[in-house]
Enzyme design. Structure first.
Site, PDB file in Angstrom:
ATOM      1  N   GLN A 124     -74.236 -33.852 -91.472  1.00 53.00           N
ATOM      2  CA  GLN A 124     -72.917 -34.411 -91.169  1.00 53.00           C
ATOM      3  C   GLN A 124     -72.876 -34.853 -89.708  1.00 53.00           C
ATOM      4  O   GLN A 124     -73.120 -34.048 -88.807  1.00 53.00           O
ATOM      5  CB  GLN A 124     -71.859 -33.342 -91.419  1.00 53.00           C
ATOM      6  CG  GLN A 124     -70.424 -33.795 -91.221  1.00 53.00           C
ATOM      7  CD  GLN A 124     -69.444 -32.710 -91.658  1.00 53.00           C
ATOM      8  OE1 GLN A 124     -69.437 -32.309 -92.817  1.00 53.00           O
ATOM      9  NE2 GLN A 124     -68.640 -32.216 -90.733  1.00 53.00           N
ATOM     10  N   GLY A 125     -72.562 -36.121 -89.469  1.00 52.25           N
ATOM     11  CA  GLY A 125     -72.476 -36.668 -88.118  1.00 52.25           C
ATOM     12  C   GLY A 125     -71.027 -36.934 -87.749  1.00 52.25           C
ATOM     13  O   GLY A 125     -70.574 -38.087 -87.796  1.00 52.25           O
ATOM     14  N   SER A 127     -68.999 -34.579 -85.051  1.00 54.09           N
ATOM     15  CA  SER A 127     -68.698 -34.197 -83.671  1.00 54.09           C
ATOM     16  C   SER A 127     -69.540 -34.989 -82.670  1.00 54.09           C
ATOM     17  O   SER A 127     -70.664 -35.422 -82.978  1.00 54.09           O
ATOM     18  CB  SER A 127     -68.959 -32.697 -83.470  1.00 54.09           C
ATOM     19  OG  SER A 127     -68.106 -31.937 -84.290  1.00 54.09           O
ATOM     20  N   SER A 159     -75.740 -29.933 -88.485  1.00 54.11           N
ATOM     21  CA  SER A 159     -76.514 -28.854 -89.113  1.00 54.11           C
ATOM     22  C   SER A 159     -77.643 -29.415 -89.967  1.00 54.11           C
ATOM     23  O   SER A 159     -77.414 -30.259 -90.836  1.00 54.11           O
ATOM     24  CB  SER A 159     -75.596 -27.997 -89.991  1.00 54.11           C
ATOM     25  OG  SER A 159     -74.523 -27.483 -89.241  1.00 54.11           O
ATOM     26  N   GLU A 242     -65.030 -28.032 -96.333  1.00 57.43           N
ATOM     27  CA  GLU A 242     -65.606 -27.095 -95.369  1.00 57.43           C
ATOM     28  C   GLU A 242     -64.655 -25.940 -95.107  1.00 57.43           C
ATOM     29  O   GLU A 242     -65.065 -24.819 -94.892  1.00 57.43           O
ATOM     30  CB  GLU A 242     -65.918 -27.840 -94.074  1.00 57.43           C
ATOM     31  CG  GLU A 242     -66.713 -27.016 -93.070  1.00 57.43           C
ATOM     32  CD  GLU A 242     -67.310 -27.868 -91.968  1.00 57.43           C
ATOM     33  OE1 GLU A 242     -67.020 -29.073 -91.938  1.00 57.43           O
ATOM     34  OE2 GLU A 242     -68.060 -27.321 -91.146  1.00 57.43           O
ATOM     35  N   SER A 376     -61.894 -26.084 -84.891  1.00 56.82           N
ATOM     36  CA  SER A 376     -61.879 -24.765 -84.264  1.00 56.82           C
ATOM     37  C   SER A 376     -60.659 -23.953 -84.711  1.00 56.82           C
ATOM     38  O   SER A 376     -59.734 -24.476 -85.347  1.00 56.82           O
ATOM     39  CB  SER A 376     -61.855 -24.928 -82.741  1.00 56.82           C
ATOM     40  OG  SER A 376     -60.638 -25.535 -82.361  1.00 56.82           O
TER      41      SER A 376
END
Length: 398
Positions: A124-125, A127, A159, A242, A376
């Site tokens: 996953q791209g 951030s 990841s 997620e 977050s």
């Protein structure tokens, strides 16, 4: 589902686990190379697929079709049997699949979902440096040239990117639009020219996360998910998976494996013959953890069932993600405390395990990553306040 059917199903899964969960995999997977880790994960995925257990949450036509109660039983039995986790396929079977099913074209689904079952690995791209919690501030650009987009920028905390075949990518396609309205969502072939993947060494010694440097990477228009400039809305499907759907398995792992090992740790005699569990304070903490885990498991199941029924609230997944990630920190932190000096000298954990492996200090350090991905804890509290409780929106910064 009747209890009889559930009992039959549980017995079948338990028997399958007896025959198929690799014995001694924890010791065999400790200290292995990347190549050995990938080979083990791919073999375990094939084994689960042969049993019909790799993608229980997918629609039946693509290889899934289990009810939520069946999924709960499956995850309970896999955890009880101490089965390896599908670490390498996690983004593919959850994030990529959820996105494709929610917003992909029929051609995209037919191309990629069977390929994921055949072992296609995804990362996953999302951030970027300066655009993590504030994801909408991302600056990676995608410029349209004919039937392609040309992408340039940098991604962070991807990841498993060093092993990935495809990437879920967010990029800015309209620099003049309000920041959440000028983003598009792409499927990027990781074999494309112009992609540089650099693993990041973590405090635990692993390199689970990577940086991606994208230099004039060309992506066909056919690999756009949803309409151009609607990527922020599409990304909510990925982030929702997620924050919510993946938690069903993780909660069962925490309850059936992590907590069990914590109790065993507390029951192990120390040099003076005493056991931590005989201390009333320790016993009280364990009782609190067990109560919290029971609540988490029920909460996860309720959210997933309401998600499937289309009645989940806007902030429900954030509640689950926030509760799980902070409970994981507290539990592994307590494990490190109970483990004492001996726990400080454990320098390795199995590569195919979960976030609660019993290597308590490493688990505690690693648990902090869970309060970051998918938004977050601060972001989750903002979502809960604004979308769940209807509080006034947080003032936007300049």
């Amino acid at each position: 589902m009747s209890s009889t059917v559930t009992g039959d199903f549980r017995a079948g899964v338990r028997e399958w686990c007896r025959s198929n969960v690799p014995s001694q995999w924890r010791s065999a997977q400790t200290g292995v190379s990347d190549t050995e880790f990938v080979a083990f994960q791919q073999e375990w995925f094939r084994t689960l697929r042969s049993g019909g257990f790799a993608v229980p949450h997918w629609p039946k036509e693509f290889g899934g079709g289990m009810t939520v109660p069946e999924q709960v039983v499956l995850y309970q039995e896999l955890a009880a049997a101490d089965a390896p986790r599908l670490v390498l396929a996690f983004v593919a079977i959850h994030h990529a699949a959820s996105t494709l099913l929610a917003a992909g074209t029929e051609a995209q689904r037919r191309r990629h979902l069977p390929a994921i079952l055949d072992g296609e690995i995804w990362c996953q791209g999302f951030s970027e440096p300066g655009a993590g919690s504030d994801l909408a501030s991302l600056r990676t650009s995608a410029r349209r040239e004919g039937d392609e987009f040309v992408v340039t920028g940098q991604k962070l905390w991807a990841s498993g990117a060093q092993h990935a075949d495809w990437c879920l990518l967010l990029a800015r396609t309209d620099p003049d639009a309000p920041k959440r309205k000028g983003i598009s969502y792409f499927l990027m072939d990781m074999r494309s020219p112009g992609i540089d993947v650099r693993p990041i060494k973590q405090a635990t010694g692993e390199s689970h996360f990577c940086e991606l440097f994208l230099d004039q990477v060309r992506i066909p228009v056919s690999q756009l998910i949803g309409a151009e400039n609607t990527g922020w809305q599409v990304a909510q499907s990925t982030l929702g998976a997620e924050r919510g759907l993946t938690m069903l398995e993780l909660a069962e792992r925490l309850g059936n494996a992590g907590f069990r090992w914590l109790v065993e740790e507390c029951g192990r005699p120390r040099r003076d013959g005493g056991r931590p569990i005989d201390d009333a304070v320790v016993a009280d903490r364990l009782a609190v953890f067990e109560t919290e885990i029971a609540g988490l498991r029920l909460l996860c199941r309720d959210v997933v069932e309401r998600h499937e029924a289309g009645t989940a609230g806007a902030a429900d997944a954030s509640v689950v993600k926030l509760f799980y990630s902070e409970l994981l920190q507290r539990l592994t932190g307590f494990g490190a405390e109970i483990g004492g000096l001996a726990a400080q000298s454990v320098v390795g954990k199995p590569s195919s395990g979960g976030w609660e492996s019993g290597a308590w200090v490493l688990d505690f350090v690693g648990s902090w990553e869970w309060t970051i991905p998918g938004g977050s804890s601060e972001i989750q509290r903002t979502i809960i306040g604004e979308r769940g409780l209807g509080l006034p929106r947080e003032p936007a910064g300049n």
